[in-house]
Design an enzyme around this catalytic site. Sequence first.
Site, mmCIF file in Angstrom:
data_model
loop_
_atom_site.group_PDB
_atom_site.id
_atom_site.type_symbol
_atom_site.label_atom_id
_atom_site.label_comp_id
_atom_site.label_asym_id
_atom_site.label_seq_id
_atom_site.Cartn_x
_atom_site.Cartn_y
_atom_site.Cartn_z
ATOM 1 N N ASP A 227 47.614 48.284 36.291
ATOM 2 C CA ASP A 227 47.774 49.432 35.390
ATOM 3 C C ASP A 227 46.586 49.565 34.443
ATOM 4 O O ASP A 227 46.748 49.886 33.264
ATOM 5 C CB ASP A 227 49.062 49.305 34.561
ATOM 6 N N GLU A 424 55.197 58.620 37.746
ATOM 7 C CA GLU A 424 54.839 57.769 36.607
ATOM 8 C C GLU A 424 53.334 57.857 36.367
ATOM 9 O O GLU A 424 52.630 58.639 36.991
ATOM 10 C CB GLU A 424 55.240 56.315 36.880
ATOM 11 N N ASN A 493 52.836 50.512 44.203
ATOM 12 C CA ASN A 493 52.696 51.551 43.189
ATOM 13 C C ASN A 493 51.224 51.845 42.908
ATOM 14 O O ASN A 493 50.328 51.127 43.353
ATOM 15 C CB ASN A 493 53.471 51.186 41.922
ATOM 16 N N GLU A 565 28.796 34.526 27.419
ATOM 17 C CA GLU A 565 30.065 33.812 27.544
ATOM 18 C C GLU A 565 30.266 33.393 29.000
ATOM 19 O O GLU A 565 30.075 34.201 29.918
ATOM 20 C CB GLU A 565 31.221 34.683 27.081
ATOM 21 N N GLU A 567 32.820 32.944 30.647
ATOM 22 C CA GLU A 567 33.877 33.707 31.304
ATOM 23 C C GLU A 567 33.422 35.121 31.637
ATOM 24 O O GLU A 567 34.238 35.983 31.989
ATOM 25 C CB GLU A 567 35.141 33.731 30.453
ATOM 26 N N ASP A 683 31.632 26.855 27.892
ATOM 27 C CA ASP A 683 31.817 27.913 26.900
ATOM 28 C C ASP A 683 30.791 29.030 27.053
ATOM 29 O O ASP A 683 31.122 30.208 26.925
ATOM 30 C CB ASP A 683 31.712 27.307 25.500
#
Length: 786
Positions: A227, A424, A493, A565, A567, A683
């Site tokens: 979503d 929706e 969906n 970063e 990540e 990190d």
Amino acid sequence: MHRPRPQRSGRRRAVVLAAVGALLAGGLAVAPTAVAAGPNLVTNPGFEDGLAGWAVNNGNATDGATLSPTADAHSGSAAVLVTERKTTGSGPAQDLAGKVQAGRTYTVNAWVKYENPASPATKQFFVTMHYGGSTYTNLGTGTVPRGQWGLLQGTFTIPAGQAVTTPRVFVETPWTADPAAAPATHLMDFKVDDVTLREFTPSTTIEVLGKNPGEGNPLISHKFGADGNAFVHDGRVYVYLTNDTQVYNPGPDGTSPTNTYGGINTITVISSDDLVNWTDHGEIPVAGPNGIAKYASQSWAPAVESRVVNGQERFFLYFANNGAATGVLVGDSPLGPWRDERGSLLITSQTPGASDGRNWLFDPGVFIDDDGQGYLYFGGGGNDGSNSAENTNHPKSTRVIKLGDDMISTEGAAETIDAPLMFEAGHVFKRGGKYYYSYSSNFGFGGPIDPNGPPTGAIAYLMADSPMGPWTPEKYAGVIFKNPGVYFGAGGNNHQSVFELNGEHYFTYHAQTLNRRITGGATQGFRSPHIAKLEFNADGTVREVLGTFDGVEQIRHLDPYRVIEAETIAWQQGLATKRLNAPNDVPQLALHDVDNGDWTSLSSADFGTGATGVSARVKPLVASGSIQVRLDDRTAPVVATIPVDGPVGEWTEVSADLDGVSGAHDVYFTFVGPEGRDLVEVDSWRFARPSLDVEGSADTRCAGPNAKLTVRVTNGEAVPVDVVVRTPFGSKAFDDVQPGKTRSHPFMTRQSDLAAGAAEVTAKALVDGHEVSTVLSVPYEARTCR
């Protein structure tokens, strides 16, 4: 300003298309089961130490065989050859006493090869456990083609009441009463290599390759997210996602039970400024006992906008409390921290015009018009059970309502939206003075489908001249995107958003592509975010979007000379992320669950004229780990190896030199260390570039009774340099020192006895579009003046 778009190389593009073609034509290749496991319980699993730890299985008196080392290995330099077998159970065996426990679950793998031309073209083999006496259990199996290495694998649970004092694992062919009657069929020689037996530990870490290098979709492959609602702020797009990973619970075979969405009460956030490298910002604790809005139970289908309220920019996160209501949180940035200022749900059945008793009150879509007025679009469902054509094609189950200036209240009554085949995912954007209301069409309520409307399960849209519409059937303009099943072989969906970045429009949607790759084709409702370019016809209508693994082109190079970063990921395998700070603080994350061979990458990092080093902030979890750095391909030669040699369990900075790394490259980091151990947490990354070619000098002289200090700076760069000179006697700035030029400044010390010291010279310049700075310490001599 206009920035040239980075171009992907033709080589990479060809690889991507070939990989996608193979996936679509030949099915999805599945990596080893996506489960976590402990250390290998088998000693000398690859026979690299000869036959140490191994013996011929002798569970029966008639068993017998000869084991000998062989260089024909599945991996490494050795395997075991089994010859002169007396029974089908005569194979290499290893004692596991004290290593396995009753009631625990384990995974087993072994590689087998046989070559006798008189043997069958394929042969089934087993990995079997002998608990003692007459108790045998087949743990894993596989059917092996003659002349090729074949994989035996399985997952098993030792019964809670099973005695495990004398367990033994061995490799065999299927039992038959008289194997000697057909020895080429039942007693063939065979080789065994790479035997692993590990305890299964539940984990949501996705171990398979979920996104091939070069692909843009799905946006992330280390977790799920559905979503997706895109929100642009300061040149960066943030995508807010229903956290499907929260209910992802894979069992020993790597398959999770079906996603029912009921346990999802957090929202995942990712962001990017180039649309290929995506930073994971973790989860927002929205609802439930540990959530910010404790009165809510779920958080689905988020939507975000910002607005200045009482002189401060505020950010508003709308979420669906299952199908029953919509709530809102307020934050100080796109990443929070978030708080509950309203104290109750925003949209409920008590909201004027919101409900007729059968429509859902979820899937918020927020839009702020140019005049500052905010609107909330919500709702869905609407099956009245009549199976009528009217109810199927015009359920009138969604609404639009004005928001108050505070964005956490509503004004007036909600108005009905009559979108054809509505179901929706209502969402509005504006372009060229027109308002576009997009939505997901339903899958049919039993009545006949109007052929003049959208197909089922698609993203359709209406166009109007006002954010309030009126949104009626005659405003229907077509289909933006068919159901994901049309493109990826897995439907379900459909949910979307549209955003504008750098003058271009983009379309987000979700699909179960990562779910399929984990299982080899099956899906359980776990969705992943995707992106596509959104283009328009001359009359303003939308060109239909096609779902692809390609995604969109990277719109800018990544700057490697800043803190990145860890990540932030383009492509990866086997990694997960974890939060380092409190759940509702502005998030700080790190890579974790890092195993030997896991890897991550950055797309199109522009090193300009060259990088001199690479560093990482890490927390070593074992000794003697390292990180290999490669360019452009994850199997390319290693250009640097970062030793992870800091104190175990403590955060530290580690680094390595680089030489000759210039221009734009994809960067791959591969983790190396002891097998079966978590190696490190990471990190951040950072690359170092050469210092500016700037020289400084200083001299002291007497000017009457006091000393005078003169500092000179020479620019050896090919571009202008800005310089700041700092001394104990004042500072001086030189702007735009031209190439080859020298600037100087005298400083009156007002001291007759000047001690030796140093001036600090800071030089900055733009080199290849990157700001580079250099700090020099320029010494000066002592001076005595009378």
